[in-house]
Structures are given as C-alpha cells and as structure tokens.
Design a protein around this motif. Structure first.
Motif, PDB file in Angstrom:
ATOM      1  N   ASN A 353       0.770  -1.120  -0.021  1.00  0.00           N
ATOM      2  CA  ASN A 353       0.083   0.086  -0.155  1.00  0.00           C
ATOM      3  C   ASN A 353       0.909   1.072  -0.002  1.00  0.00           C
ATOM      4  O   ASN A 353       2.259   1.159   0.184  1.00  0.00           O
ATOM      5  N   ALA A 357      -1.155   5.618   3.491  1.00  0.00           N
ATOM      6  CA  ALA A 357      -2.326   4.606   4.015  1.00  0.00           C
ATOM      7  C   ALA A 357      -1.976   3.884   5.079  1.00  0.00           C
ATOM      8  O   ALA A 357      -2.903   3.833   5.883  1.00  0.00           O
ATOM      9  N   LYS A 360      -2.014   5.911   8.159  1.00  0.00           N
ATOM     10  CA  LYS A 360      -3.441   6.262   8.772  1.00  0.00           C
ATOM     11  C   LYS A 360      -4.256   5.056   9.113  1.00  0.00           C
ATOM     12  O   LYS A 360      -4.775   5.185  10.278  1.00  0.00           O
ATOM     13  N   ASN A 361      -3.927   4.034   8.846  1.00  0.00           N
ATOM     14  CA  ASN A 361      -4.545   2.638   9.274  1.00  0.00           C
ATOM     15  C   ASN A 361      -3.818   2.421  10.731  1.00  0.00           C
ATOM     16  O   ASN A 361      -4.800   2.068  11.727  1.00  0.00           O
ATOM     17  N   HIS A 365      -6.077   2.577  14.369  1.00  0.00           N
ATOM     18  CA  HIS A 365      -5.878   1.433  15.302  1.00  0.00           C
ATOM     19  C   HIS A 365      -5.614   1.962  16.661  1.00  0.00           C
ATOM     20  O   HIS A 365      -6.103   1.579  17.650  1.00  0.00           O
ATOM     21  N   ASN A 414      -4.435  -3.090   7.293  1.00  0.00           N
ATOM     22  CA  ASN A 414      -5.447  -2.951   5.951  1.00  0.00           C
ATOM     23  C   ASN A 414      -6.687  -1.886   6.765  1.00  0.00           C
ATOM     24  O   ASN A 414      -7.408  -1.730   5.999  1.00  0.00           O
ATOM     25  N   ASP A 415      -6.715  -1.783   7.920  1.00  0.00           N
ATOM     26  CA  ASP A 415      -7.829  -1.095   8.700  1.00  0.00           C
ATOM     27  C   ASP A 415      -9.066  -1.875   8.312  1.00  0.00           C
ATOM     28  O   ASP A 415     -10.273  -1.381   8.117  1.00  0.00           O
ATOM     29  N   SER A 416      -9.005  -3.283   8.288  1.00  0.00           N
ATOM     30  CA  SER A 416     -10.367  -4.095   8.195  1.00  0.00           C
ATOM     31  C   SER A 416     -10.612  -4.579   9.607  1.00  0.00           C
ATOM     32  O   SER A 416     -10.031  -4.185  10.794  1.00  0.00           O
ATOM     33  N   LYS A 462     -14.568  -1.222  16.207  1.00  0.00           N
ATOM     34  CA  LYS A 462     -14.419  -1.630  14.968  1.00  0.00           C
ATOM     35  C   LYS A 462     -15.336  -2.650  14.301  1.00  0.00           C
ATOM     36  O   LYS A 462     -16.047  -2.472  13.233  1.00  0.00           O
TER      37      LYS A 462
END
Length: 599
Positions: A353, A357, A360-361, A365, A414-416, A462
C-alpha cells in the motif's frame, strides 16, 4: 510481486551504496589466516567483534562482504577467499578425513584457477599457501595445535597478507569478477530463458536460489524462499529441472536474495510477532519510513514529536520532511511476514500500500486502542502485547497462535475488521485468569489488564454492530463514559462500584466479589446482580454516613441508566460474548476512574 519488489529494493540500495554488488555476499567470519609474502602461515587471529547482550559483553563472528558463497547442501564445493577450516586448512571434527582432504583440494584448485594469472602479491601468497600447506599434518602445526579447539569451532576464515585483507585487494577482486563472467559464458545457452521477475530475455536461469538467513526458527545456514525438491511441485514437463520450473534469472535471484538478507540482518527494522518474522521497506529505501512503522510497532524508532508530525502530514495527504528527507504519502510501502517451514520459508502475508495509507490505518488502530491506564504502562500498545494477552500466562511456551499474529497484523495495516478469534481468546483468558502478584521470575497476572481492555474497546468500536454505530455522547471513549446507557456497559461499571463498596467496608479483604462472581455476573447478570445488591446493603451499613451516601448516589445514577420494562426483569438473563466484552470494558474504566485525580 514479492520478488519484483525486492529486486527493485536491491537497485535502490545499490544506488545508495548500502548493499553488496553482484558476485558478492555476506558471510560470518570468525578468524583470519595471516600469511607472509611467501604464503607461510604466521598465525590464526580472531576476527570476532564484541557486542552487548543484556548486561554481558559477548564476542560474535563479524559479518563481512565476501565473494558470493556457493549453495551447498551436500557434495564438495569450495568458496573463494572465505570458507571453513575443512576447505582452507584441511581439518575438522567430522570424522571423515578423506572427505576433508577432498574439500582442501577443491579449495586449492579453485584458488589456482582464479589467481594463477593475477599479478597481485597477495594472490601469489595465497596460491603458495595452498601449494605448501600439508593438510594431513595440519593438526601438528604449532600454530594450529595451540588453538585447535577454537579453529574447529570457528565459522569462516579469510586471508590476510602483510596486514591487508585479501578480499579488499583490487587485483584479486578483478580476478574474481573475470572468473564469474567466464563461468556464466561457459554454461552455454541451454539454461537461458525469459526471467519471470524482470521480463528480460536470454537470461541465465538460476537453478538454485539464494539462502535466506535471519528468519526466526529457520535453519541458521539459511532457508529457501523459492525451491523445488519434488516432481509434485513442478509444472508438467519441468520435473527434475529445479529452478527452471519457475525461471528466474541469476541476476534477479541474487538481487532479491541480497535485498531480503539485508532487511533481515537489520534487527532495528525487523519485528518478531508470534512465530512470524516481519520485515518492511519503502520502494525508495527510505529508512525514515521504517523508523515510523517501527515506532508504531512499539519500539523506539523515532521520537513522539517527529512521529506526530508524520502522522499529521500523512492524514492530510501532504509530504513530510524527516532529517532533510521528504516522505511522500504516495510512497509505495511493503510489509512481508515470513515463517519457517523445514528448509523453506512460508509467506504468512505480503501487504502493499502507500506509506500514507499504512500510517493512517495504524493511527486509526491506535486511536481505538487508547484507554485510561496506570502511569507505568505505555500509551502505545504494540501488537505483540495484544497477542500475548491471548496466551495462558502459566504455559511453558507462552506463544500466540501463528494464525492470530498474521491475521491481526493484516487487519491493523489494512484497517479491516479485527479477527474474532483474537477477541474470543482474550475473553477466554479473562474468564480463566485470576489476579496474581509478581513472583520470583514471573510477572504479575491481571484478570482484566490494560492490554485486554484496550483491545476489547478497539474491537467493539470496529467490529460491533451496536457499539461501532453509537455516535455522540454515548460513544465508547478513552475513559469511563457517564452518558453511555448500553446495559452491558452500565452493569460492568456497577459491578466495579459494588466491589469498591465491599473493599471500603472490609479494608484489606483477601477475596472480593470479583474473584467469586465476576464471570457469572458478566455472562448471566439477571441471576447474580440481585444477590450482589443484597450483599451491598450489608456492606453499606458498615460505612460512615458520608461514604454510604456517596456510594448510594453512585448506584442510583447507574440504576437510572437501566431501562425498566413494564413486566419481567430489567436485567438480561444472558449476555452474548460481544456484550460481555462491553461489561468488561465498563468494569475496567470505572475501576481506573477511582485513581484519577479530580481536576
């Protein structure tokens, strides 16, 4: 994609002069063979370096740039200028004298082949050494006899002639490069093809790929990232051809192997998470990007002010300047997780990535993990501590599941959604663990620790359909939220107040309602809280009037947040696991609020 990214990294590192050129590699050298101009052995001296390991200083072999070592899992193959005692002295402790003699003869032939026409005095001294050294009588040599144990236990040897390292001699280096070029031409065109990594045609294909060293749990001699040792792994018609099954040029194989070994040798930018060794790099080899990610991982990569500046700029999509190096938020960034698998390496994950990004992820978190905590705890919780919270503290091998480490890191970067298994394991530990003070050689154990509560908060924000959708005043915050009316959270806070009442009524009590009733109150509140309220009435009677009034008001405020139904019980008979997490969080935050000074 992995190999292409590593080849590009090699090119960038080569431009910056941080990595060895083609034909050269890294090796651990423990001793020097000191020769005079005629090739006579004058001594065997240590090449080890001193490093600080904890409170002790230890000597370890020095890592040096040497002619590219050969891959040898079996058979006799000599290295040029850097090899073991078997090849350079003809002695070892393997109990196979005939094979040891073959090793010495192979090294002698290789050095003659490369150095016979070399005009350097050092080259002729090395050749002369091999001609006059009697391997069969080596153990009786006074120089060897005095330190035979150290020599047999050594890793690699290099030559030093008249105080100069042979590997630094310009003529010898030129002879080595000429030998390599001639060897490549002599191999013929039968091994040529299109390199799948670079796309170049008429490239010599690597049959054996380079060994990768430094992965936790893998063989110390190195393991392969790319290899084929059985027909089942090969494409149709390419069995018995090893590297030709997936053609990668020797140039690309050398590049990716050198770049990956460089990353793994840099312990400041290598992270161990569970059984996974994680390396990360930017496309243009910017160390500031690695320092930033390392700080997020919980190490001291950079100071907080610099990190905050980078995060602020990345969130705005603006470049940030660190030590006069500009970091573009669109800089491609890679994260690779490797784990041992016999003589090979398994790729746990490979993430690509932009650097902006990823930052930021990671920042998002950390924002979710922010939680009120004791003064001795750090503000930033590294992933390894979160994973450690999933493990039984009493187990002999307190290592988290390999599947959890990879899935959690992927989710964060991945901010998932966070892996449910991490949340479930932390809740399981809360129900199983009991508070224990620190003992000799063992740290203290907390049933509900800062790390456990912080991840529960992050998970609810989340993953939860209920708590992730709450906005405004009722949203879960860093400290206790007086406005949140979610019944699970309120009941957790109420349990903490009831425990506080008991402790004030019985100072120095060894066991509280937390030890006996917490798990059941969290899972089945309707069956437990009536009993707890009854006990609290008895405890309130033991308190002074001001204390009793204070706690009664506190309980009354919490009771007002519980919606009373027209019929039946106000408390739920059973809480699902997610709501039990909210209960735990409410208890933790209310308990920590006792220790916060009024402002």
């Amino acid at each position: 994609m992995i190999l292409q990214a590593l080849v590009h990294l090699y090119e960038e590192l080569a431009k910056q002069g941080k990595i060895t050129p083609p034909g050269w590699g890294k090796a651990k050298v423990s001793h020097r063979l000191v020769l005079d101009e005629k090739g006579q052995l004058l001594g065997v001296v240590s090449a080890k370096k001193k490093v600080q390991q904890g409170k002790k200083e230890k000597e370890i072999p020095a890592e040096m740039d040497v002619p590219q070592p050969v891959n040898r899992s079996s058979g006799v193959k000599a290295n040029f200028l850097c090899d073991t005692s078997s090849y350079f002295l003809g002695i070892d402790d393997k109990g196979k004298p005939e094979r040891t003699q073959q090793c010495f003869e192979a090294a002698k032939a290789l050095h003659h082949h490369i150095l016979d026409n070399c005009p350097s005095m050092a080259a002729q001294a090395i050749v002369s050494f091999f001609d006059h050294w009697d391997a069969s009588q080596a153990r009786d040599n006074p120089i060897i006899k005095d330190q035979v144990d150290a020599i047999l236990g050594a890793s690699n040897f290099i030559f030093q002639v008249n105080g100069q390292e042979a590997i630094d001699d310009p003529d010898i280096r030129a002879a080595w490069q000429a030998y390599r070029a001639h060897s490549e031409e002599a191999d013929g065109e039968d091994s040529e093809g299109i390199c799948l990594v670079t796309g170049k045609e008429h490239q010599k294909i690597a049959i054996l790929h380079p060994k990768i060293k430094g992965v936790l749990g893998a063989q110390t001699s190195g393991a392969n990232l790319v290899s084929f040792n059985a027909d089942a792994f090969c494409s149709y018609g390419h069995d018995k051809e090893q590297g030709k099954n997936a053609p990668v040029s020797e140039e690309a194989a050398f590049a990716y192997g050198t770049a990956l070994n460089y990353l793994l040798s840099d312990r400041d930018h290598t992270k161990i998470i569970g059984d996974t060794t994680v390396v990360y790099w930017s496309e243009h080899a910017l160390s500031a990007c690695q320092d930033c990610l390392m700080t997020f991982m919980g190490d001291n990569g950079m100071d907080e002010n610099t990190l905050k500046t980078i995060v602020d700029h990345m969130k705005k999509g603006e470049p940030a300047s660190v030590d006069q190096v500009e970091i573009d938020p669109d800089e491609p960034f890679y994260v690779l997780g490797l784990a041992p698998n016999a003589a090979r390496l398994s790729v746990r994950f490979f993430l690509r990535n932009t650097f902006g990004a990823f930052v930021k992820n990671l920042s998002a978190h950390q924002d979710r993990m922010n939680l009120i905590h004791p003064a001795w705890e750090p503000d930033r919780i590294p992933l390894w501590r979160t994973l450690k919270a999933t493990v039984n503290p009493n187990s002999k091998n307190a290592v988290s599941s390999p599947l959890l480490s990879g899935s959690l890191l992927r989710a964060v970067l991945n901010d998932s959604l966070y892996p449910e298994a991490v949340f479930q394991n932390i809740m399981r530990r809360i129900f199983s663990d009991r508070d224990k003070p620190a003992e000799a050689g063992k740290p203290a154990v907390y049933k509900i620790s800062y790390v456990k509560a912080a991840f529960i908060k992050a998970y609810l924000l989340k993953n939860s359909n209920t708590y992730s959708s709450i906005k405004g005043e009722e949203k879960l915050e860093m400290a206790v939220n007086e406005n949140c009316t979610q019944i699970s959270y309120v009941l957790g806070r109420m349990f903490s107040v009831l425990e506080d009442i008991q402790q004030n009524a019985n100072p120095g009590i060894n066991s509280t309602i937390k030890d006996r009733y917490f798990n059941s109150a969290c899972a089945t509140p309707a069956s437990v809280f009536p009993l707890l309220w009854k006990l609290s009435n008895a405890h309130l009677k033991k308190l002074s009037t001001p204390q009793a009034v204070y706690f009664q008001k506190k309980l009354g405020n919490l009771m007002e947040k519980i919606t009373m139904p027209t019929t039946g019980m106000a408390l739920p008979a059973r809480l699902p696991l997610e709501e039990q997490g909210a209960f735990v969080l409410g208890y933790y935050q209310e308990t920590q609020a006792r220790f916060v000074k009024n402002k």
